[in-house]
Design a protein around this motif. Structure first.
Motif, mmCIF file in Angstrom:
data_model
loop_
_atom_site.group_PDB
_atom_site.id
_atom_site.type_symbol
_atom_site.label_atom_id
_atom_site.label_comp_id
_atom_site.label_asym_id
_atom_site.label_seq_id
_atom_site.Cartn_x
_atom_site.Cartn_y
_atom_site.Cartn_z
ATOM 1 N N ALA A 1 0.854 -1.181 0.000
ATOM 2 C CA ALA A 1 0.000 0.000 0.000
ATOM 3 C C ALA A 1 0.896 1.238 0.000
ATOM 4 C CB ALA A 1 -0.900 0.000 1.228
ATOM 5 N N PRO A 2 0.564 2.291 -0.733
ATOM 6 C CA PRO A 2 1.451 3.463 -0.870
ATOM 7 C C PRO A 2 1.987 4.025 0.439
ATOM 8 C CG PRO A 2 -0.344 3.618 -2.430
ATOM 9 C CD PRO A 2 -0.645 2.430 -1.571
ATOM 10 N N PRO A 3 1.197 4.105 1.524
ATOM 11 C CA PRO A 3 1.776 4.661 2.756
ATOM 12 C C PRO A 3 2.939 3.849 3.315
ATOM 13 C CG PRO A 3 -0.624 4.673 2.855
ATOM 14 C CD PRO A 3 -0.246 3.854 1.664
ATOM 15 N N LEU A 4 2.996 2.543 2.986
ATOM 16 C CA LEU A 4 4.059 1.694 3.500
ATOM 17 C C LEU A 4 5.267 1.638 2.580
ATOM 18 C CD1 LEU A 4 2.045 -1.414 4.788
ATOM 19 C CD2 LEU A 4 2.760 0.610 6.067
ATOM 20 N N ALA A 5 5.184 2.223 1.385
ATOM 21 C CA ALA A 5 6.201 2.016 0.356
ATOM 22 C C ALA A 5 7.342 3.021 0.419
ATOM 23 C CB ALA A 5 5.549 2.060 -1.023
ATOM 24 N N GLU A 6 7.440 3.790 1.488
ATOM 25 C CA GLU A 6 8.513 4.756 1.609
ATOM 26 C C GLU A 6 9.782 4.090 2.113
ATOM 27 O OE1 GLU A 6 8.336 7.831 0.579
ATOM 28 O OE2 GLU A 6 6.256 7.523 -0.037
ATOM 29 N N PRO A 7 10.942 4.320 1.481
ATOM 30 C CA PRO A 7 12.196 3.724 1.962
ATOM 31 C C PRO A 7 12.457 4.053 3.423
ATOM 32 C CG PRO A 7 12.502 4.690 -0.212
ATOM 33 C CD PRO A 7 11.130 5.103 0.241
ATOM 34 N N GLY A 8 12.908 3.061 4.156
ATOM 35 C CA GLY A 8 13.168 3.205 5.578
ATOM 36 C C GLY A 8 12.017 2.752 6.457
ATOM 37 N N ARG A 9 10.832 2.560 5.877
ATOM 38 C CA ARG A 9 9.661 2.150 6.660
ATOM 39 C C ARG A 9 9.777 0.673 7.036
ATOM 40 N NH1 ARG A 9 4.165 3.860 7.057
ATOM 41 N NH2 ARG A 9 3.222 2.526 8.627
ATOM 42 N N GLU A 10 9.516 0.345 8.282
ATOM 43 C CA GLU A 10 9.517 -1.046 8.714
ATOM 44 C C GLU A 10 8.126 -1.644 8.509
ATOM 45 O OE1 GLU A 10 11.120 -2.195 12.420
ATOM 46 O OE2 GLU A 10 13.080 -1.235 12.072
ATOM 47 N N ILE A 11 8.092 -2.894 8.036
ATOM 48 C CA ILE A 11 6.826 -3.585 7.795
ATOM 49 C C ILE A 11 6.867 -4.942 8.475
ATOM 50 C CG2 ILE A 11 6.381 -2.414 5.603
ATOM 51 C CD1 ILE A 11 7.469 -4.915 4.182
ATOM 52 N N ARG A 12 5.703 -5.572 8.603
ATOM 53 C CA ARG A 12 5.587 -6.898 9.205
ATOM 54 C C ARG A 12 5.011 -7.867 8.169
ATOM 55 N NH1 ARG A 12 8.606 -6.992 13.835
ATOM 56 N NH2 ARG A 12 8.497 -4.910 14.752
ATOM 57 N N ILE A 13 5.684 -9.003 8.045
ATOM 58 C CA ILE A 13 5.269 -10.022 7.074
ATOM 59 C C ILE A 13 4.817 -11.251 7.843
ATOM 60 C CG2 ILE A 13 5.989 -11.462 5.136
ATOM 61 C CD1 ILE A 13 8.201 -9.358 4.613
ATOM 62 N N ARG A 14 3.599 -11.722 7.546
ATOM 63 C CA ARG A 14 3.085 -12.907 8.227
ATOM 64 C C ARG A 14 3.619 -14.155 7.511
ATOM 65 N NH1 ARG A 14 -3.166 -13.158 8.851
ATOM 66 N NH2 ARG A 14 -3.071 -13.769 6.662
ATOM 67 N N ALA A 15 4.463 -14.908 8.203
ATOM 68 C CA ALA A 15 5.065 -16.121 7.643
ATOM 69 C C ALA A 15 4.236 -17.336 8.031
ATOM 70 C CB ALA A 15 6.508 -16.251 8.124
ATOM 71 N N GLU A 16 4.770 -18.518 7.765
ATOM 72 C CA GLU A 16 4.055 -19.760 8.079
ATOM 73 C C GLU A 16 3.814 -19.873 9.576
ATOM 74 O OE1 GLU A 16 5.287 -22.909 4.657
ATOM 75 O OE2 GLU A 16 6.806 -22.470 6.168
ATOM 76 N N GLY A 17 2.643 -20.412 9.926
ATOM 77 C CA GLY A 17 2.296 -20.567 11.327
ATOM 78 C C GLY A 17 1.872 -19.279 11.983
ATOM 79 N N GLY A 18 1.703 -18.203 11.207
ATOM 80 C CA GLY A 18 1.293 -16.930 11.777
ATOM 81 C C GLY A 18 2.430 -16.110 12.344
#
Length: 975
Positions: free
Chosen positions: A932-949
């Motif tokens: 999503a555009p608000p998250l696409a700024e360099p330096g922004r930390e994001i969370r990725i849901r991997a296997e098992g949650g």
């Protein structure tokens, strides 16, 4: 049930014990056993019924009911009656909730009064309750469960041809095959059983004659035998579908003999579905083939001479016959009924009487009783005259203690295939059976399906049909013999009598009782077709094999009309249960191979599919793991030199005065102004502005272009460009040369030096700059060379005629050997391009991605007057992107997400990972993600849901990850 002493004719090998599990418990059987026979010998019941989840045991032992369907090694609805036992099978019952013994759905049996016939139709009329009913029906219906753990097998199809096809390996079928073969015809005999011979209880003389027939058939050079094969459908022009264990044969015959026999029908009385109540033919199969006695004290419910023949055989094996309950007040033995070699009509009945077996004439079954183990323990019988008046008085009932009840009260002709082939039928009141009528040319019937029951008559009828079939196929003169149908009545006109209220089943597949069919008729569904569709009688796995005649008799009684006035319902293919894999179309998996396929194999290529091409995923090297090999290939390109086969790219040539104008219309960039000898990246869009393909476009002359497409899009792109060219009418022509040219990507710091030693083209930076295109010779082969940078290093894309591919590849390999050249595969290429942040159409984009979202605005020339998708892009540009493709790096050095794992922000989905890989060059895990555009700024930390949650932390970064100044691919030097 229990095993008998070993006997000469049994099909099992008791010296070979096979161990398997049933419902988690260890079990044993013998080689030659079927699943049903192995389980019947040691288990009180094998299944739960479809609707009421009542315990069920063996009924027909001939694949004519749903009592013996199992889940085997993850495969659902395996037919236990015809599936041979194998070592190590894991078998469970189907249609249970919690297992066979503790099935929670057995409570439905107590609520039967609230589940009348057609209750599901009526339930769906309520809009308020419909969703609840639908969820309930979906939860409790169905039999086996589809699982991903089941073995996956391809099922080949084949075409077969013969002069005469004989369906059925009993006495009449064998006689027909021999007669046709003697006339000179090529004959194929098919039978669902694993051995020839049929399922009749015969006397010694008849058995010897049958054995002789079997030997003669097997010895004949003109007869092919397909055992364990069912004819499941009959189509126009004598085209018959044959379901073999692991393939489907489409058999075309000049003539077909149907010696399909008859199907035994059950008697109908209270609790006639208890385990231990089975058809007499099923009991005979268990004893004759598998050495299993149906019980130690059994009762035979009889209405024909076949019942006495089965009793004679069982008694000879030491089985105690407690009583024979004969529905007939007097014997109906016709001429020859006892068979050749017997002491005349009624020999089997007289033989049973001489053994001291009680015979109750004119009695009918009234009620079966269950013991503590759920199996039948007794049978109450009563005089037919008393039952026929509406119920037997208590004083007229007789209770017979037993542990098995056999039923031999009548038969239905197995004529479904004949009806599919266009034959008619008529009801014979004397036989109480439908017999074939008006058979199409080239179709013959023989044996019991034809109403011929005595052994000698069956042989004669088979010889007649075989000779006539051969004559139709062009061999011999045929036989003028007429059909001699039996004079006795093998089926009782109405084996359904009044008995106490309770469960009395007509259709064992669908749990249909007498009252269900009567109620359906009273509600207006009073034709055989409507009765079938409303009540579902005959719509289970058996397709009505054991129920359609009794259902017709019940309907005839309700309507007070003769059975012949009702007629049979339409029997459609498939006649037997058939795995869906046999019905699926042939597996045409188109696989294209490059001209260097054999050379890749010799180099240790591990293959993968890319579109419809076979490509090297990586090259296995002894002592290296998959990951190590891929890393080594990447390192070779970054530090020395690597060579990859990219012949799978689509390759198109474009000629004509308006070639540049045409490309300007179909691609988003500008190409009419492209200089001769240069290349430019091309992005293709559809009318909605979505990216559909990309490639490199080279201008080789003023009116000559050469360009590439993605591997998977070559055919689609060429077809679309041809359509647009015809639509616009521009002065240019397209040629698809994908299969005519091979291509290699030769990349790495040493690539220019090595290639220059083989080329007659000056590869110097001044004469051959980045993105240039040249034509010349390499290793003496006329070549097109494009200088591209997909992998981020100094590199050249070399296009040669397919016929010279091996020569050029070998020359490059030998010249690169002193520089430690290493071939690399698709996985290394993906890592290399990811380090440069280059997208892959179809992986980093989807069916909604436009150039602005993909970060490819630089590849679009909005100033052009027109190109496909331009109008939509203007709208999309004013609206702003919904998502953006950005680079990410995973902050955890020990864990990594997978492609398509979701990005979560504030508990909601905010994006997805499109590409990810561990980069040894950079020492971290990198990837591309659509955010999503608000998250696409360099330096922004994001969370990725991997296997098992599990949530993984990542950071948005700018691309490219490697060599951001692009100096290496431009000049072959580090930044």
């Amino acid at each position: 049930m229990y095993r008998l002493e070993p006997q000469a004719r049994e099909w099992i090998d008791r010296s070979t014990v096979l161990r398997f599990s049933f419902e988690g418990a260890p079990c044993e059987g013998y080689a030659g056993d079927t699943l049903s026979s192995a389980l019947a010998a040691s288990h009180p019941y094998l299944a739960r019924s479809f609707k009421y989840h009542r315990p069920r045991g063996v009924l027909s032992c001939a694949n004519q009911d749903s009592n013996a369907l199992f889940q085997v090694d993850g495969i659902p609805n395996v037919r236990g009656d015809v599936t041979l036992l194998r070592q190590g099978m894991h078998v469970t019952a189907v249609n249970t909730f919690g297992g066979l013994a503790r099935d929670r759905a057995r409570v439905l049996d107590r609520f039967a009064r609230f589940l009348p016939v057609g209750f599901y139709y009526k339930a769906f009329h309520s809009k308020r309750w419909f969703p609840r009913w639908e969820r309930m029906f979906r939860a409790i219906t169905g039999l086996g469960a589809v699982t991903l753990s089941a073995e996956r097998r391809t099922t080949p199809k084949r075409y077969g041809f013969c002069d005469v096809l004989v369906i059925g390996g009993g006495p009449s079928g064998l006689a027909a095959a021999l007669a046709a073969a003697e006339a000179g015809a090529r004959v194929t005999v098919v039978d669902e059983a694993h051995r020839l011979g049929g399922t009749s209880a015969l006397n010694d003389a008849e058995r010897q004659a049958l054995d002789s027939l079997v030997r003669d058939v097997q010895a004949s050079a003109r007869i092919a035998v397909l055992s364990a094969t069912a004819a499941v459908g009959c189509y126009a022009d004598r085209w018959v579908a044959l379901a073999e264990p692991r393939r489907l044969t489409k058999m075309r015959a000049r003539a077909v003999v149907f010696a399909t026999g008859v199907i035994e029908q059950p008697a109908v009385f209270r609790n006639n579905d208890l385990p231990g109540v089975l058809l007499a033919s099923g009991a005979w199969r268990l004893a004759e083939r598998y050495g299993i006695a149906p019980g130690r004290h059994l009762v035979m419910v009889a209405a024909n001479m076949e019942a006495y023949a089965v009793c004679r055989d069982l008694a000879a094996r030491g089985v105690n016959i407690a009583a024979i309950v004969d529905l007939r007040a007097a014997s109906e033995a016709g001429p020859g009924a006892a068979g050749a070699g017997a002491a005349g009509a009624g020999a089997d009945e007289a033989g049973c009487a001489s053994l001291g077996i009680p015979i109750l004439k004119g009695f009918a079954p009234y009620e079966a009783f269950a013991g503590a183990d759920g199996r039948v323990c007794a049978l109450a019988v009563a005089p037919i005259d008393d039952v026929g008046r509406g119920g037997a008085a208590a004083e007229s009932l007789r209770r017979i203690e037993c542990d098995a009840v056999l039923m031999s009260v009548g038969f239905a002709a197995a004529g479904q295939l004949l009806l599919q082939a266009g034959a008619g039928s008529e009801f014979s009141a004397g036989l109480q059976q439908f017999v074939p009528l008006d058979l199409p040319a080239g179709l013959l019937a023989a044996g019991r399906v034809n109403g011929v029951y005595e052994f000698g008559a069956r042989l004669a009828d088979g010889r007649r049909a075989g000779a006539q079939a051969a004559a139709h196929a062009g061999f011999g003169a045929g036989s003028a013999a007429s059909i001699e149908r039996s004079t006795r009545r093998p089926s009782h006109p109405f084996p359904v009598f009044a008995h106490p209220a309770g469960k009395n089943f007509v259709d064992f597949d669908e749990d249909l009782q007498v009252k269900d069919l009567e109620n359906a008729a009273q509600e207006g569904f009073d034709s055989s077709e409507l009765l079938k569709r409303y009540s579902t009688v005959g719509m289970g796995p058996s397709q009505g094999k054991h129920s359609h005649m009794n259902a017709l008799r019940i309907l005839a009684r309700v309507r007070r009309v003769p059975v012949e006035e009702l007629g049979l319902t339409t029997f459609r293919p498939m006649y037997h249960p058939v795995p869906l894999k046999l019905l699926a179309g042939r597996g045409f998996n188109v696989e294209r191979r490059t001209p260097l396929d054999a050379r890749h194999g010799a180099l240790g290529a591990v293959w993968m599919s890319a579109g419809n091409w076979r490509r090297a995923e990586y090259y296995a090297v002894e002592g290296e793991t998959r990951e190590q090999s891929i890393e080594a290939e990447v390192e070779a390109v970054r530090t020395k030199v690597g060579l990859i086969d990219v012949s799978t790219l689509g390759k198109i040539e474009l000629y004509g005065p308006q070639a540049g104008a045409f490309l300007d219309r179909v691609y988003a960039g500008s190409y009419a102004s492209l200089q001769v000898g240069m290349t430019r990246y091309g992005l293709m869009l559809d009318e909605s502005g979505v990216i559909i393909d990309d490639g490199v476009i080279a201008r080789l002359g003023a009116e000559r272009f050469y360009f590439t497409t993605t591997t998977g899009g070559s055919a689609t792109v060429f077809r679309e460009l041809s359509r647009l060219n015809a639509l616009w009418g521009l002065d240019c022509a397209l040629v698809n040369v994908t299969g005519h040219r091979a291509a290699f990507n030769f990349a790495g710091p040493a690539s220019r030096e090595i290639l220059q030693s083989l080329a007659d083209v000056d590869l110097g930076e001044a004469s051959f700059p980045y993105l240039a295109a040249r034509e010349g010779s390499i290793a003496g082969v006329r070549t097109r060379v494009l200088r591209v940078g997909f992998v981020g290093e100094l590199g050249y894309e070399i296009h040669v005629p397919a016929s010279a591919a091996a020569r050029v590849w070998q020359a490059l390999s030998e010249a690169g050997r002193p520089h430690a050249l290493r071939p690399f595969g698709v996985e290394a290429q993906r890592v290399l391009r990811l380090e440069k942040g280059h997208l892959i159409v179809g992986q980093d984009t989807d069916g909604l991605t436009d150039p602005f979202e993909a970060g490819a605005r630089w590849a679009v020339s909005m100033k052009k007057p027109f190109f496909v998708g331009q109008r939509s892009l203007k709208i999309l540009e004013s609206r702003g992107p919904r998502q953006k493709l950005t680079g990410i790096e995973v902050l955890d050095a020990t864990r990594a997400p997978k492609e398509c794992h979701l990005v979560i922000d504030r508990g909601a989905i905010a994006g997805r990972v499109t590409s990810v890989a561990r980069s040894r060059t950079l020492g971290k895990t990198i990837g591309l993600a659509m955010l999503a555009p608000p998250l696409a700024e360099p330096g922004r930390e994001i969370r990725i849901r991997a296997e098992g949650g599990e949530m993984l932390a990542a950071r948005v970064v700018a691309v490219p990850f490697y060599d951001p100044g692009n100096l290496r691919q431009r000049a072959g030097r580090a930044a």
